[in-house]
Design a protein around this motif. Structure first.
Motif, short mmCIF file in Angstrom:
data_model
loop_
_atom_site.label_atom_id
_atom_site.label_comp_id
_atom_site.label_asym_id
_atom_site.label_seq_id
_atom_site.Cartn_x
_atom_site.Cartn_y
_atom_site.Cartn_z
N GLU A 23 -5.69 -1.21 0.80
CA GLU A 23 -4.82 -1.22 1.98
C GLU A 23 -4.54 -2.65 2.42
OE1 GLU A 23 -5.74 1.69 5.10
OE2 GLU A 23 -7.34 2.44 3.81
N THR A 31 0.85 -1.19 0.00
CA THR A 31 0.00 0.00 0.00
C THR A 31 0.88 1.23 0.00
OG1 THR A 31 -1.79 -1.07 1.21
CG2 THR A 31 -1.71 1.32 1.30
N THR A 35 -5.11 6.14 -0.95
CA THR A 35 -4.28 4.93 -0.90
C THR A 35 -4.28 4.24 -2.25
OG1 THR A 35 -6.11 3.56 -0.10
CG2 THR A 35 -4.67 4.57 1.56
#
Length: 340
Positions: free
Chosen positions: A244, A217, A224
């Motif tokens: 993530e 990530t 993200t």
């Protein structure tokens, strides 16, 4: 009463008190022995030999969270009997992962004024090969399929991914040469086809494809990204948004990950998804609760992840294809790794 009678009564009283004291000590020792094996209404946990070498059957290793003398130790159970008796290793870890005879154990070192932390690379007998000081609280750990590379992430500031006021540090170590990339934020970032640099960059949650390629990530600008990393070229290339703590499937075709969903609580913003790397199609799993973990693939079809439990965390499992239902796999456990 005569002097002799008083002496006899005193002697009997002393003997009775001695018997009671001995009985209490023996009872306490017996109860201690029971506690060494089992918590009340919990899993049986016994000390024994734990190895990362291949065996005749597939095994599951976890950080044991059952109350008792073996809490926080790495323990093992047969993979097909995850609720069976656990064999505890004596090695304590906050985060753990293992593959191909190599383990990575993130530990706390308790000091008089403050705790410090370290990453310890373990051999197949769980003996230390090398240790590294780490600059914060351990949060993620992974070993490459070959056992040649290990990675870890720590919080340098903050202790949760839920907000934005945190900073991470992620490192990769080659166990053949002990070469250390101690901060993946120094890799060249390629975003939307162009080199990119930002002061607020954070990288965390490595998952290995092989000894050269990995996924992780990357966070910057409040967003993200799933990035594909290249150890040799020292690059991170964006692949997909809102990903993530990725986890690559054994066949290398899909990524399990935490996705922030609209309308969720800021304190519990994630749901567990699976991304097809060929089509970029996202599939929500049947797990409807927030998942703050880097899920593990038990096989090509099944995910394992931690959720809060009575003794810290329990392990749960759910199909990766979006069907089925989530079910509890193992109580009082976290940081799983399958061997064999």
């Amino acid at each position: 009463m005569t002097r002799t009678g008083r002496l006899v009564i005193l002697l009997v009283a002393v003997l009775l008190l001695g018997s009671v004291g001995t009985g209490a000590v023996l009872y306490a020792a017996h109860r201690s022995g029971l506690r060494d094996e089992q918590q009340a209404d919990g899993p049986t946990v016994r000390a024994g030999s734990v190895s990362l070498r291949p065996t005749s059957g597939r095994r599951l290793l976890v950080r044991n969270l059952a109350w008792g003398p073996h809490r926080d130790e790495i323990a093992t159970v047969p993979a097909d009997d995850p609720r069976g008796p656990r064999t505890a290793s004596g090695v304590t870890c906050l985060r753990f992962h293992a593959a191909a005879g190599t383990g990575i154990c993130l530990q706390a070192v308790h000091g008089a004024l403050r705790d410090t932390y370290r990453a310890v690379v373990l051999d197949a007998r769980l003996h230390e090969r090398r240790r590294f000081a780490v600059p914060g609280i351990p949060t993620r750990a992974r070993v490459s399929p070959s056992g040649h590379l290990v990675a870890w992430t720590v919080f340098v500031s903050g202790d949760s991914y839920a907000g934005t006021d945190f900073s991470t540090r992620t490192a990769i170590v080659d166990t053949r040469t002990w070469t250390v990339d101690d901060n993946l934020e120094t890799f060249r970032i390629v975003r939307d086809g162009h080199s990119s640099h930002a002061a607020d960059t954070n990288v965390w949650g490595v998952t290995f494809a092989d000894d050269h390629r990995f996924y992780a990530t990357l966070a910057t600008g409040g967003k993200t990204y799933l990035v594909r990393g290249d150890v040799t070229a020292r690059t991170l290339t964006t692949v997909h948004r809102n990903v993530e703590c990725p986890s690559l499937s054994p066949d290398g075709t899909r990524i399990a990950y935490k996705k922030r969903v609209k309308g969720a609580s800021p304190d519990a913003p994630w749901r567990l998804y699976v991304l097809d790397l060929r089509t970029m199609k996202e599939t929500p799993t049947a797990e409807g609760r927030t998942v703050d973990d880097q899920a593990l693939w038990a096989d090509d079809d099944t995910l394992v992840y931690a959720l809060p439990g009575d003794y810290g965390s329990d392990l749960w499992t759910v199909p990766a294809d979006g069907g089925g239902t989530a079910r509890r796999l193992m109580e009082s456990a976290v940081a799983p790794a399958y061997l064999g």
